[in-house]
Design a protein around this motif. Structure first.
Motif, PDB file in Angstrom:
ATOM      1  N   ASN A  45       0.931  -1.182   0.053  1.00  0.00           N
ATOM      2  CA  ASN A  45       0.072   0.145  -0.221  1.00  0.00           C
ATOM      3  C   ASN A  45       0.834   1.342  -0.001  1.00  0.00           C
ATOM      4  N   GLY A  46       0.450   2.274  -0.870  1.00  0.00           N
ATOM      5  CA  GLY A  46       1.324   3.465  -0.997  1.00  0.00           C
ATOM      6  C   GLY A  46       1.025   4.451  -0.154  1.00  0.00           C
ATOM      7  N   GLU A  47       0.981   4.035   1.375  1.00  0.00           N
ATOM      8  CA  GLU A  47       0.700   5.282   2.347  1.00  0.00           C
ATOM      9  C   GLU A  47       1.931   6.409   2.236  1.00  0.00           C
ATOM     10  N   VAL A  48       2.899   5.917   1.947  1.00  0.00           N
ATOM     11  CA  VAL A  48       4.069   6.869   1.772  1.00  0.00           C
ATOM     12  C   VAL A  48       4.518   6.889   0.419  1.00  0.00           C
ATOM     13  N   ASP A  49       4.533   7.969  -0.356  1.00  0.00           N
ATOM     14  CA  ASP A  49       4.889   7.926  -1.856  1.00  0.00           C
ATOM     15  C   ASP A  49       5.888   9.080  -2.045  1.00  0.00           C
ATOM     16  N   GLU A  50       7.072   8.551  -2.011  1.00  0.00           N
ATOM     17  CA  GLU A  50       8.212   9.798  -2.396  1.00  0.00           C
ATOM     18  C   GLU A  50       8.877   9.607  -3.595  1.00  0.00           C
ATOM     19  N   ARG A  51       9.444  10.673  -3.968  1.00  0.00           N
ATOM     20  CA  ARG A  51      10.505  10.889  -5.016  1.00  0.00           C
ATOM     21  C   ARG A  51      11.655  11.576  -4.788  1.00  0.00           C
ATOM     22  N   PHE A  52      12.735  11.269  -5.597  1.00  0.00           N
ATOM     23  CA  PHE A  52      13.753  12.009  -5.350  1.00  0.00           C
ATOM     24  C   PHE A  52      14.729  11.650  -6.689  1.00  0.00           C
ATOM     25  N   ILE A  53      15.703  12.695  -6.927  1.00  0.00           N
ATOM     26  CA  ILE A  53      16.581  12.511  -8.164  1.00  0.00           C
ATOM     27  C   ILE A  53      17.603  12.009  -8.060  1.00  0.00           C
ATOM     28  N   TYR A  54      18.007  10.856  -8.668  1.00  0.00           N
ATOM     29  CA  TYR A  54      19.249  10.173  -8.362  1.00  0.00           C
ATOM     30  C   TYR A  54      20.366  10.445  -9.333  1.00  0.00           C
ATOM     31  N   GLU A  55      21.365  10.853  -8.804  1.00  0.00           N
ATOM     32  CA  GLU A  55      22.859  11.291  -9.860  1.00  0.00           C
ATOM     33  C   GLU A  55      23.806  10.161  -9.490  1.00  0.00           C
ATOM     34  N   ASN A  56      24.392   9.812 -10.651  1.00  0.00           N
ATOM     35  CA  ASN A  56      25.263   8.472 -10.815  1.00  0.00           C
ATOM     36  C   ASN A  56      26.322   9.099  -9.837  1.00  0.00           C
ATOM     37  N   VAL A  57      26.595   7.883  -9.029  1.00  0.00           N
ATOM     38  CA  VAL A  57      27.635   8.306  -8.083  1.00  0.00           C
ATOM     39  C   VAL A  57      28.792   8.413  -8.539  1.00  0.00           C
ATOM     40  N   HIS A  58      29.375   7.400  -9.677  1.00  0.00           N
ATOM     41  CA  HIS A  58      30.271   7.446 -10.295  1.00  0.00           C
ATOM     42  C   HIS A  58      30.635   8.164 -11.600  1.00  0.00           C
TER      43      HIS A  58
END
Length: 327
Positions: A45-58
Motif C-alpha cells: 500500500n502506497g501510504e508513503v509516496d516519495e520521489r527523488f532525483i538520483y545522480e550517478n555516484v560514479h
C-alpha cells in the motif's frame, strides 16, 4: 523504483508490516508477483509516496571489476543435459519454444545499499527496483522488459528475446534461432491482445537494444483499449513466451516437470499502479538478497535450433552482468 532512462526514483511504502494479498481501492500501490501467480502475491500500500532525483555516484563511469568464479561442473552438465532433452522434445513439434532457467548462489561482500547504488549506476537504460517485505525478503533487479503500461486508454508493451554480449562499435548479426525466437514472442503478444479486445494494434520495426553489457532484440507494441480491466490484460500476456514458452500451457506443464526448482519471483512481474495509469515489468536480471549471500537467477529461450553449450554460455553471460554488482 526507477524506470529506464529516467533520473527520478520513486519509493512506495506502507507504515506497517502487514502482508496485503489484495490491491487497495483508494490509493496507489506496488505489486510483486511470482512466475506462477499464487496467493504469495504481495501488494504494498502506497501510504508513503516519495520521489527523488538520483545522480550517478560514479559520474557516468561504469564500474570495472575483474573477478573469477567457479561453476560446479555438475551444474553445467545438468543444465546442458536439460537443454538437450528440451531440444529433443521441441523437434517432436508439441512445443515451439521453452524457457529454461537456473539459479546460482554467491557470497555477499557488500551492503544492500551499495548493491542498489551499483545497480542504479550501471543500468540507466533498464527498469531498476528494490523490493522488501519482512515476510517475503529482499529482491533487487534491472529488467529491460515492460510487461505492459496502461494510460488514457492506451496500452504499451514489447516483445523481447535474443541475448548477446554488447561489443562497442560493432554491429551484431543475429542468427536464425534468435530471430525465430523473437518472432514467436511478437506473434504471441499481438494475437493475445487481439483476442482480449485490444484495438489498433501497432508494431515497431525490429531493433537491437542494449541493457547493461547485453543486447537484445525488441519490438515495441502499442494498442488502444476500451476499458481498464488491467487484470485481463495481465492474464493475456503473462507469462509471455520470453519467460515461459509456446504454446504457453504446454510449456508450463513441461517446466513444472523438468525445471526441478522453484523460480519464486524470478520471471514473475512487478509494478506500480496509480488511479490513472499502471506500469508492470517482467522480473528479469534479478537477485534475492540474504544476510550473507545472494541467489542470482538466469535463463534462456530454447528452440529446436538451440545449441546446448551455447545456451549454457548465454546464462553465464547474463550471470556476469549481475555478479558485478556484488563487488
Amino acid at each position: 523504483m526507477r524506470t529506464a532512462n529516467d533520473k527520478s526514483v520513486r519509493i512506495l511504502s506502507q507504515r506497517d508490516q502487514q502482508w496485503h494479498k489484495q490491491a487497495p481501492d483508494n490509493m496507489s500501490y506496488a505489486i510483486f508477483s511470482k512466475f506462477q501467480k499464487s496467493e504469495d502475491q504481495v501488494f504494498i500500500n502506497g501510504e508513503v509516496d516519495e520521489r527523488f532525483i538520483y545522480e550517478n555516484v560514479h559520474m557516468g563511469s561504469k564500474k570495472s571489476v575483474n573477478f573469477v568464479y567457479s561453476v560446479p561442473l555438475e551444474e553445467q552438465d545438468r543444465y546442458v543435459k536439460c537443454v538437450e532433452k528440451a531440444v529433443d522434445v521441441l523437434k517432436e513439434g508439441r512445443m515451439k519454444k521453452v524457457v529454461l532457467s537456473r539459479k546460482q548462489s554467491f557470497s555477499k561482500r557488500t551492503s544492500d545499499l551499495e548493491i542498489l547504488t551499483q545497480l542504479l549506476d550501471q543500468y540507466p537504460e533498464a527498469n531498476c527496483y528494490f523490493f522488501h517485505h519482512p515476510e517475503i525478503g529482499k529482491w533487487i533487479g534491472a529488467t529491460p522488459e515492460i510487461l505492459l503500461h496502461v494510460e488514457e486508454g492506451k496500452l504499451q508493451t514489447m516483445s523481447l528475446a535474443g541475448t548477446a554480449l554488447y561489443k562497442e562499435n560493432k554491429t551484431h548479426v543475429w542468427g536464425q534461432k534468435e530471430l525465430q525466437e523473437q518472432q514467436l514472442v511478437t506473434d504471441f503478444i499481438t494475437e493475445n491482445l487481439y483476442k482480449i479486445g485490444a484495438l489498433r494494434i501497432e508494431k515497431s520495426e525490429l531493433k537491437t537494444v542494449q541493457a547493461g553489457s547485453l543486447i537484445h532484440l525488441r519490438t515495441d507494441i502499442n494498442a488502444a483499449i476500451d476499458h481498464q480491466d488491467i487484470d485481463s490484460y495481465i492474464k493475456a500476456l503473462h507469462p509471455t513466451p520470453a519467460v515461459c514458452g509456446m504454446p504457453r500451457d504446454v510449456a508450463m506443464e513441461y517446466l513444472s516437470k523438468n525445471e526441478n526448482y522453484d523460480r519464486s519471483f524470478y520471471t514473475g512481474y512487478l509494478g506500480m499502479v496509480d488511479r490513472d495509469k499502471a506500469s508492470y515489468f517482467v522480473n528479469l536480471r534479478c537477485m534475492e538478497l540474504h544476510a550473507d549471500h545472494v541467489d542470482l537467477y538466469i535463463g534462456g529461450g530454447i528452440t529446436e535450433l538451440s545449441n546446448p553449450e551455447s545456451e549454457y554460455q548465454e546464462t553465464v553471460d547474463k550471470l556476469e552482468t549481475m555478479k558485478k554488482l556484488l563487488y
